[in-house]
Design a protein around this motif. Structure first.
Motif, PDB file in Angstrom:
ATOM      1  N   UNK A 185     -33.595 -41.263 -23.017  1.00 24.63           N
ATOM      2  CA  UNK A 185     -34.912 -41.409 -23.625  1.00 24.63           C
ATOM      3  C   UNK A 185     -34.968 -40.766 -24.992  1.00 24.63           C
ATOM      4  N   UNK A 186     -36.184 -40.489 -25.414  1.00 26.56           N
ATOM      5  CA  UNK A 186     -36.401 -39.860 -26.715  1.00 26.56           C
ATOM      6  C   UNK A 186     -37.461 -38.775 -26.567  1.00 26.56           C
ATOM      7  N   UNK A 187     -37.499 -37.892 -27.570  1.00 26.26           N
ATOM      8  CA  UNK A 187     -38.372 -36.708 -27.499  1.00 26.26           C
ATOM      9  C   UNK A 187     -38.916 -36.410 -28.887  1.00 26.26           C
ATOM     10  N   UNK A 188     -40.187 -36.099 -28.977  1.00 26.21           N
ATOM     11  CA  UNK A 188     -40.827 -35.714 -30.232  1.00 26.21           C
ATOM     12  C   UNK A 188     -40.513 -36.719 -31.351  1.00 26.21           C
ATOM     13  N   UNK A 189     -40.655 -37.982 -31.034  1.00 29.63           N
ATOM     14  CA  UNK A 189     -40.263 -39.030 -31.983  1.00 29.63           C
ATOM     15  C   UNK A 189     -41.351 -40.075 -32.204  1.00 29.63           C
ATOM     16  N   UNK A 190     -42.588 -39.786 -31.778  1.00 27.44           N
ATOM     17  CA  UNK A 190     -43.673 -40.739 -31.980  1.00 27.44           C
ATOM     18  C   UNK A 190     -43.903 -40.957 -33.474  1.00 27.44           C
ATOM     19  N   UNK A 191     -43.908 -42.214 -33.880  1.00 28.66           N
ATOM     20  CA  UNK A 191     -44.169 -42.594 -35.277  1.00 28.66           C
ATOM     21  C   UNK A 191     -43.183 -41.952 -36.257  1.00 28.66           C
ATOM     22  N   UNK A 192     -42.004 -41.597 -35.784  1.00 25.50           N
ATOM     23  CA  UNK A 192     -41.007 -40.969 -36.648  1.00 25.50           C
ATOM     24  C   UNK A 192     -39.917 -41.970 -37.016  1.00 25.50           C
ATOM     25  N   UNK A 193     -39.355 -41.800 -38.197  1.00 25.68           N
ATOM     26  CA  UNK A 193     -38.278 -42.688 -38.641  1.00 25.68           C
ATOM     27  C   UNK A 193     -37.003 -42.453 -37.841  1.00 25.68           C
ATOM     28  N   UNK A 194     -36.712 -41.192 -37.539  1.00 24.74           N
ATOM     29  CA  UNK A 194     -35.500 -40.838 -36.804  1.00 24.74           C
ATOM     30  C   UNK A 194     -35.845 -40.418 -35.383  1.00 24.74           C
ATOM     31  N   UNK A 195     -35.096 -40.932 -34.430  1.00 21.49           N
ATOM     32  CA  UNK A 195     -35.340 -40.693 -33.010  1.00 21.49           C
ATOM     33  C   UNK A 195     -34.473 -39.534 -32.521  1.00 21.49           C
ATOM     34  N   UNK A 196     -35.078 -38.597 -31.803  1.00 21.47           N
ATOM     35  CA  UNK A 196     -34.329 -37.515 -31.164  1.00 21.47           C
ATOM     36  C   UNK A 196     -33.927 -37.993 -29.769  1.00 21.47           C
ATOM     37  N   UNK A 197     -32.636 -38.293 -29.540  1.00 21.80           N
ATOM     38  CA  UNK A 197     -32.211 -38.829 -28.241  1.00 21.80           C
ATOM     39  C   UNK A 197     -32.024 -37.719 -27.212  1.00 21.80           C
ATOM     40  N   UNK A 198     -32.448 -37.997 -26.000  1.00 24.82           N
ATOM     41  CA  UNK A 198     -32.274 -37.023 -24.920  1.00 24.82           C
ATOM     42  C   UNK A 198     -31.676 -37.719 -23.704  1.00 24.82           C
ATOM     43  N   UNK A 199     -31.132 -36.917 -22.817  1.00 20.35           N
ATOM     44  CA  UNK A 199     -30.714 -37.405 -21.511  1.00 20.35           C
ATOM     45  C   UNK A 199     -31.094 -36.343 -20.490  1.00 20.35           C
ATOM     46  N   UNK A 200     -31.439 -36.788 -19.300  1.00 20.76           N
ATOM     47  CA  UNK A 200     -31.770 -35.845 -18.241  1.00 20.76           C
ATOM     48  C   UNK A 200     -31.227 -36.352 -16.917  1.00 20.76           C
ATOM     49  N   UNK A 201     -31.100 -35.432 -15.976  1.00 18.53           N
ATOM     50  CA  UNK A 201     -30.623 -35.745 -14.628  1.00 18.53           C
ATOM     51  C   UNK A 201     -31.455 -34.948 -13.631  1.00 18.53           C
ATOM     52  N   UNK A 202     -31.797 -35.586 -12.522  1.00 18.94           N
ATOM     53  CA  UNK A 202     -32.322 -34.848 -11.375  1.00 18.94           C
ATOM     54  C   UNK A 202     -31.208 -34.767 -10.347  1.00 18.94           C
ATOM     55  N   UNK A 203     -30.888 -33.551  -9.913  1.00 19.18           N
ATOM     56  CA  UNK A 203     -29.752 -33.363  -9.020  1.00 19.18           C
ATOM     57  C   UNK A 203     -29.961 -32.153  -8.119  1.00 19.18           C
ATOM     58  N   UNK A 204     -29.452 -32.265  -6.909  1.00 13.20           N
ATOM     59  CA  UNK A 204     -29.475 -31.134  -5.989  1.00 13.20           C
ATOM     60  C   UNK A 204     -28.636 -29.979  -6.526  1.00 13.20           C
ATOM     61  N   UNK A 205     -27.584 -30.303  -7.274  1.00 18.24           N
ATOM     62  CA  UNK A 205     -26.757 -29.250  -7.866  1.00 18.24           C
ATOM     63  C   UNK A 205     -27.565 -28.383  -8.825  1.00 18.24           C
ATOM     64  N   UNK A 206     -28.453 -29.012  -9.582  1.00 21.38           N
ATOM     65  CA  UNK A 206     -29.289 -28.259 -10.519  1.00 21.38           C
ATOM     66  C   UNK A 206     -30.239 -27.338  -9.753  1.00 21.38           C
ATOM     67  N   UNK A 207     -30.814 -27.839  -8.664  1.00 19.36           N
ATOM     68  CA  UNK A 207     -31.697 -27.009  -7.840  1.00 19.36           C
ATOM     69  C   UNK A 207     -30.955 -25.780  -7.323  1.00 19.36           C
ATOM     70  N   UNK A 208     -29.727 -25.978  -6.859  1.00 17.99           N
ATOM     71  CA  UNK A 208     -28.941 -24.861  -6.330  1.00 17.99           C
ATOM     72  C   UNK A 208     -28.607 -23.848  -7.423  1.00 17.99           C
ATOM     73  N   UNK A 209     -28.229 -24.336  -8.595  1.00 17.57           N
ATOM     74  CA  UNK A 209     -27.897 -23.439  -9.699  1.00 17.57           C
ATOM     75  C   UNK A 209     -29.115 -22.633 -10.144  1.00 17.57           C
ATOM     76  N   UNK A 210     -30.277 -23.280 -10.173  1.00 14.30           N
ATOM     77  CA  UNK A 210     -31.498 -22.609 -10.623  1.00 14.30           C
ATOM     78  C   UNK A 210     -31.909 -21.478  -9.692  1.00 14.30           C
TER      79      UNK A 210
END
Length: 281
Positions: A185-210
């Motif tokens: 997806x993108x982040x903080x890029x509304x009406x902006x010329x340049x898009x800030x690209x992002x990626x995210x994951x939902x994972x049980x591994x992340x829950x365990x690490x947190x």
């Protein structure tokens, strides 16, 4: 071929020894040395200089370090957003400069700053300006990285937690099933010329690490981890479980097709690098 060799001879790719000299030199900088490095490396502009950031770990290929993490929060309706640091004004060289920085982020002891994202030209993007007008939601881009996003969303829709409910079984027929469900997806890029690209994951591994780490407890939410998706090598846009990654044993990782840099989204490490200053004027 050795099973551990991620650069088979038939690929024609070189093996890289990652930033041993530069990385080791920066890692050894003490408090007084850091000031000298800042002075020597800072160009005209706002912020920049030696910066510590948390990132998904670079585990192979020519990239010098990991890609910086974006702290995640979920609003009362279940929409996902990135946390933006506190905006304030400080004096730099006799000038009043706006910065975005949060000390002791959510009690983690970590200073979270927009300087984490000031590399690969992103420092000049409108969305990196501390006072850029944004609601900070993660939104679907014009070319989603996964088929499920294209089926579920339209461009600029906000990503929602309910659409990740199958994260324990999700598969795109690359690598091991059920490690987690990703989105681009993108982040903080509304009406902006340049898009800030992002990626995210939902994972049980992340829950365990947190559950074991104060920073991850503060910066992830309900198993979601996110990062700025710009390869730290040549600024390409990598992808988790991407086509061609299996040839380099990266089918369960974030893989950059340009020069085969590989990142582990389930290993969050602290990095040290020289952030570029934001343009002023």
């Amino acid at each position: 071929m050795d099973q551990g060799d991620k650069y088979p001879s038939e690929s024609g790719r070189r093996r890289f020894v990652k930033g041993v000299v530069g990385g080791a030199a920066l890692a050894g900088v003490g408090a007084s040395g850091a000031a000298a490095v800042n002075s020597a490396t800072r160009s005209p502009g706002a912020g920049g200089g030696t910066t510590q950031a948390y990132a998904i770990e670079n585990v192979d290929g020519p990239a010098p370090r990991g890609m910086p993490q974006i702290p995640v929060e979920i609003d009362s309706e279940g929409f996902l957003k990135g946390v933006w640091p506190e905006v304030k004004t400080e004096d730099q060289g006799g000038l009043s400069i706006q910065i975005a920085e949060t000390e002791d982020f959510k009690g983690s002891g970590v200073t979270y700053s927009t300087e984490w994202y000031q590399y690969c030209g992103v420092e000049s993007y409108a969305g990196i300006n501390p006072d850029y007008d944004s609601d900070n939601y993660f939104r679907v881009g014009s070319n989603p990285g996964y088929g499920w996003e294209s089926e579920r969303y339209s461009e600029a829709d906000k990503l929602h937690v309910d659409d990740f409910s199958d994260y324990q079984t999700w598969s795109n027929n690359i690598g091991q099933d059920g490690l987690g469900k990703p989105a681009t997806g993108r982040w903080r890029s509304e009406d902006a010329e340049n898009i800030i690209p992002i990626q995210l994951i939902k994972s049980e591994q992340v829950e365990n690490l947190a559950s074991q780490d104060p920073w991850l407890e503060a910066s992830t939410s309900e198993g979601f981890v996110a990062w700025l998706n710009k390869c730290t090598h040549f600024c390409c846009v990598p992808k988790y479980k991407s086509e061609g990654s299996a040839k380099f044993n990266a089918e369960n990782d974030v893989y950059c097709q340009c020069h085969q840099s590989v990142y582990d989204p389930f290993s969050i490490v602290q990095t040290l690098f020289v952030a570029r200053p934001r343009p002023t004027g």
